[in-house]
Design a protein around this motif. Structure first.
Motif, PDB file in Angstrom:
ATOM      1  N   GLN A  39       0.942  -1.326  -0.103  1.00 18.99           N
ATOM      2  CA  GLN A  39      -0.013   0.962  -0.314  1.00 18.99           C
ATOM      3  C   GLN A  39       0.553   1.611   0.671  1.00 18.99           C
ATOM      4  N   ALA A  40       1.889   0.998   1.029  1.00 21.54           N
ATOM      5  CA  ALA A  40       2.852   2.364   0.637  1.00 21.54           C
ATOM      6  C   ALA A  40       3.321   2.276  -0.410  1.00 21.54           C
ATOM      7  N   ALA A  41       3.740   1.667  -0.979  1.00 20.71           N
ATOM      8  CA  ALA A  41       4.890   1.418  -2.441  1.00 20.71           C
ATOM      9  C   ALA A  41       3.431   1.883  -3.492  1.00 20.71           C
ATOM     10  N   ILE A  42       2.389   1.474  -3.468  1.00 19.95           N
ATOM     11  CA  ILE A  42       1.364   2.486  -4.626  1.00 19.95           C
ATOM     12  C   ILE A  42       0.806   3.487  -4.224  1.00 19.95           C
ATOM     13  N   ASP A  43       1.324   4.075  -2.906  1.00 14.05           N
ATOM     14  CA  ASP A  43       1.253   5.397  -2.895  1.00 14.05           C
ATOM     15  C   ASP A  43       1.814   6.654  -2.987  1.00 14.05           C
ATOM     16  N   VAL A  44       3.214   5.947  -2.506  1.00 16.59           N
ATOM     17  CA  VAL A  44       4.288   6.760  -3.771  1.00 16.59           C
ATOM     18  C   VAL A  44       4.357   6.867  -5.158  1.00 16.59           C
ATOM     19  N   PHE A  45       3.657   5.353  -5.977  1.00 18.48           N
ATOM     20  CA  PHE A  45       3.601   5.422  -7.078  1.00 18.48           C
ATOM     21  C   PHE A  45       2.505   6.379  -7.262  1.00 18.48           C
ATOM     22  N   TYR A  46       1.862   6.532  -7.632  1.00 25.41           N
ATOM     23  CA  TYR A  46       1.437   7.345  -7.381  1.00 25.41           C
ATOM     24  C   TYR A  46       1.081   9.181  -7.869  1.00 25.41           C
ATOM     25  N   GLN A  47       1.426   9.285  -5.915  1.00 23.72           N
ATOM     26  CA  GLN A  47       2.541  10.403  -5.903  1.00 23.72           C
ATOM     27  C   GLN A  47       3.392  11.033  -7.133  1.00 23.72           C
ATOM     28  N   GLN A  48       4.701  10.299  -7.189  1.00 28.73           N
ATOM     29  CA  GLN A  48       5.162  10.121  -8.460  1.00 28.73           C
ATOM     30  C   GLN A  48       5.322  10.070 -10.153  1.00 28.73           C
ATOM     31  N   VAL A  49       3.652   9.822 -10.150  1.00 31.94           N
ATOM     32  CA  VAL A  49       3.134   9.579 -11.517  1.00 31.94           C
ATOM     33  C   VAL A  49       1.181   9.328 -11.025  1.00 31.94           C
ATOM     34  N   PRO A  50       1.505  10.925 -11.625  1.00 33.09           N
ATOM     35  CA  PRO A  50       0.128  11.639 -10.967  1.00 33.09           C
ATOM     36  C   PRO A  50      -1.288  11.188 -12.131  1.00 33.09           C
ATOM     37  N   HIS A  51      -1.011  10.763 -13.124  1.00 35.77           N
ATOM     38  CA  HIS A  51      -1.727  10.420 -14.320  1.00 35.77           C
ATOM     39  C   HIS A  51      -2.317   9.048 -14.083  1.00 35.77           C
ATOM     40  N   LEU A  52      -2.120   8.618 -13.175  1.00 29.71           N
ATOM     41  CA  LEU A  52      -2.460   7.663 -12.757  1.00 29.71           C
ATOM     42  C   LEU A  52      -3.689   7.031 -12.429  1.00 29.71           C
ATOM     43  N   LYS A  53      -4.238   5.834 -12.815  1.00 25.60           N
ATOM     44  CA  LYS A  53      -5.556   5.661 -12.619  1.00 25.60           C
ATOM     45  C   LYS A  53      -5.791   4.512 -12.174  1.00 25.60           C
ATOM     46  N   ASP A  54      -4.722   2.992 -12.371  1.00 25.75           N
ATOM     47  CA  ASP A  54      -5.266   1.874 -11.451  1.00 25.75           C
ATOM     48  C   ASP A  54      -3.529   1.291 -11.891  1.00 25.75           C
ATOM     49  N   ILE A  55      -3.345   0.327 -11.622  1.00 25.34           N
ATOM     50  CA  ILE A  55      -2.582  -0.364 -11.259  1.00 25.34           C
ATOM     51  C   ILE A  55      -1.708  -1.864 -11.178  1.00 25.34           C
ATOM     52  N   VAL A  56      -1.918  -2.252 -11.967  1.00 27.80           N
ATOM     53  CA  VAL A  56      -1.230  -4.353 -12.174  1.00 27.80           C
ATOM     54  C   VAL A  56       0.291  -4.495 -10.895  1.00 27.80           C
ATOM     55  N   LEU A  57      -0.866  -5.487  -9.866  1.00 30.38           N
ATOM     56  CA  LEU A  57       0.959  -5.606  -9.329  1.00 30.38           C
ATOM     57  C   LEU A  57       1.431  -6.974 -10.490  1.00 30.38           C
ATOM     58  N   TRP A  58       2.297  -6.976  -9.887  1.00 27.51           N
ATOM     59  CA  TRP A  58       3.133  -8.001 -11.163  1.00 27.51           C
ATOM     60  C   TRP A  58       4.102  -8.823  -9.666  1.00 27.51           C
ATOM     61  N   GLY A  59       3.777 -10.127  -9.517  1.00 30.80           N
ATOM     62  CA  GLY A  59       4.928 -10.818  -9.330  1.00 30.80           C
ATOM     63  C   GLY A  59       4.950 -12.623  -9.151  1.00 30.80           C
ATOM     64  N   LEU A  60       6.682 -13.067  -8.770  1.00 31.68           N
ATOM     65  CA  LEU A  60       7.221 -13.882  -8.512  1.00 31.68           C
ATOM     66  C   LEU A  60       7.246 -14.770  -7.639  1.00 31.68           C
ATOM     67  N   CYS A  61       7.048 -16.121  -6.916  1.00 34.84           N
ATOM     68  CA  CYS A  61       6.957 -17.122  -6.278  1.00 34.84           C
ATOM     69  C   CYS A  61       5.964 -16.527  -4.686  1.00 34.84           C
ATOM     70  N   ASP A  62       6.242 -16.173  -3.671  1.00 34.11           N
ATOM     71  CA  ASP A  62       5.602 -15.990  -2.673  1.00 34.11           C
ATOM     72  C   ASP A  62       5.550 -14.199  -2.784  1.00 34.11           C
ATOM     73  N   ALA A  63       5.805 -13.214  -3.730  1.00 33.04           N
ATOM     74  CA  ALA A  63       5.344 -12.689  -4.266  1.00 33.04           C
ATOM     75  C   ALA A  63       3.985 -12.397  -4.582  1.00 33.04           C
ATOM     76  N   ALA A  64       3.592 -13.186  -6.181  1.00 33.25           N
ATOM     77  CA  ALA A  64       2.632 -13.830  -6.527  1.00 33.25           C
ATOM     78  C   ALA A  64       1.150 -14.057  -5.260  1.00 33.25           C
ATOM     79  N   SER A  65       1.999 -15.125  -4.628  1.00 33.31           N
ATOM     80  CA  SER A  65       0.926 -14.976  -2.952  1.00 33.31           C
ATOM     81  C   SER A  65       0.413 -13.760  -2.958  1.00 33.31           C
ATOM     82  N   ALA A  66       1.223 -13.323  -2.170  1.00 34.61           N
ATOM     83  CA  ALA A  66       1.259 -11.487  -1.106  1.00 34.61           C
ATOM     84  C   ALA A  66       0.639 -10.629  -2.477  1.00 34.61           C
ATOM     85  N   ALA A  67       0.242 -10.863  -3.563  1.00 38.70           N
ATOM     86  CA  ALA A  67      -0.295  -9.936  -4.537  1.00 38.70           C
ATOM     87  C   ALA A  67      -1.533 -10.439  -4.477  1.00 38.70           C
ATOM     88  N   LEU A  68      -1.794 -11.609  -4.562  1.00 35.38           N
ATOM     89  CA  LEU A  68      -3.121 -12.337  -4.330  1.00 35.38           C
ATOM     90  C   LEU A  68      -3.735 -12.105  -3.070  1.00 35.38           C
TER      91      LEU A  68
END
Length: 292
Positions: free
Chosen positions: A91-120
């Motif tokens: 959540q903290a990373a997404i918040d700063v991503f939106y701050q850095q790229v203000p025109h974002l409307k949505d996000i795709v999470l990309w993860g390998l192994c347990d990062a994919a589990s974390a994304a779910l």
């Protein structure tokens, strides 16, 4: 190809400083970004530099990307909490991503192994998440690993010439081999005696603790966006996930939803260790992002 730039960012989660890199693009018409979550004891660079290469490839195609180290990994402070407990980091990373790229409307999470589990575990809880790219999701338990070993590993060994060379040369350790085989067979025949996956609490689920694999399935059921699942052709973790899909009716039901696409990278190892496999993953990711 779009002109892109790489901007380092420092942000906080639970009073710890986290480090990330935002790959910005000049084209503000692109409103969807990709957040790469780190899995296992990896860093934002990725095995064989996969995360760096993927981020630059997508950014060159006009898609902004952020990759970051969650607490306890890479250049970020704190103790590593485990993938089940990084909702706040994401959540903290997404918040700063939106701050850095203000025109974002949505996000795709990309993860390998347990990062994919974390994304779910996280994705359905945040309305900003429009899609998930899940590579070789981690669903490890003693029973699941034993079943994959019995079905895949031992049968493959029987036709491996190296095994028979060891047998006929007297160098094969029969006692240890049969002990390992019997341990795995017991896990398959008597799974109720196997250690269960770790427990975790999720604010989006019931108050009762659930194992993380059940939490992943519940997250998949509740997520309303698009999902791409990429599986390696030569990987025990991917085999365990396939076995789960084949053996579990609840998983079968949810995985067959119309918004879930599966893709196989033939012969690929868990971390996509060849350039051709990494390129295939990057190209598939980009094509999928552009398809909806």
């Amino acid at each position: 190809m779009s002109v892109s730039s790489e901007v380092p960012v420092i942000f906080t989660c639970h009073q710890q400083r986290l480090m990330g890199i935002v790959h910005k693009t000049a084209d503000e018409r692109v409103s969807r970004g990709v957040l790469i979550i780190v899995g296992g004891p990896q860093t934002r660079v990725g095995s064989h530099r996969q995360f760096v290469l993927l981020a630059r490839y997508l950014a060159a195609a006009g898609i902004p990307v952020m990759r970051f180290d969650y607490r306890g990994l890479g250049d970020s402070e704190g103790s590593r909490p485990g993938f089940e407990y990084i909702n706040d980091d994401i959540q903290a990373a997404i918040d700063v991503f939106y701050q850095q790229v203000p025109h974002l409307k949505d996000i795709v999470l990309w993860g390998l192994c347990d990062a994919a589990s974390a994304a779910l575990l996280y994705g359905f809880q945040d309305k900003r998440i429009a899609g998930l790219v899940l590579l070789n999701p981690w669903v490890r338990s003693e029973a699941s690993l034993a079943k994959v070993y019995v079905k895949n590993y031992y049968l493959a060994r029987l036709i491996n010439p190296d095994l028979w060379r060891k047998v006929f040369s007297g160098k094969f350790g029969f006692t240890q081999a049969f002990s390992d085989l019997w341990d795995n067979v017991k896990q398959v025949l008597f799974p109720e005696q196997s250690p269960q996956p770790s427990k975790q609490k999720s604010s989006g689920h019931s108050e009762a603790a659930v194992d993380f694999v059940t939490g992943m399935r519940l997250g998949l059921e509740r997520f309303k966006g698009e999902i791409l699942i990429i599986l390696s052709g030569n990987d025990l973790t991917a085999d365990e996930f396939r076995e789960l899909l084949n053996a579990s009716s609840p998983w079968k039901q949810v995985i067959n939803q119309h918004h879930v696409e599966r893709y196989e990278v033939s012969g690929a190892t868990h971390t996509f260790s060849s350039a051709s496999w990494r390129d295939e993953v990057a190209e598939k990711t980009l094509a999928w992002l552009k398809s909806w």
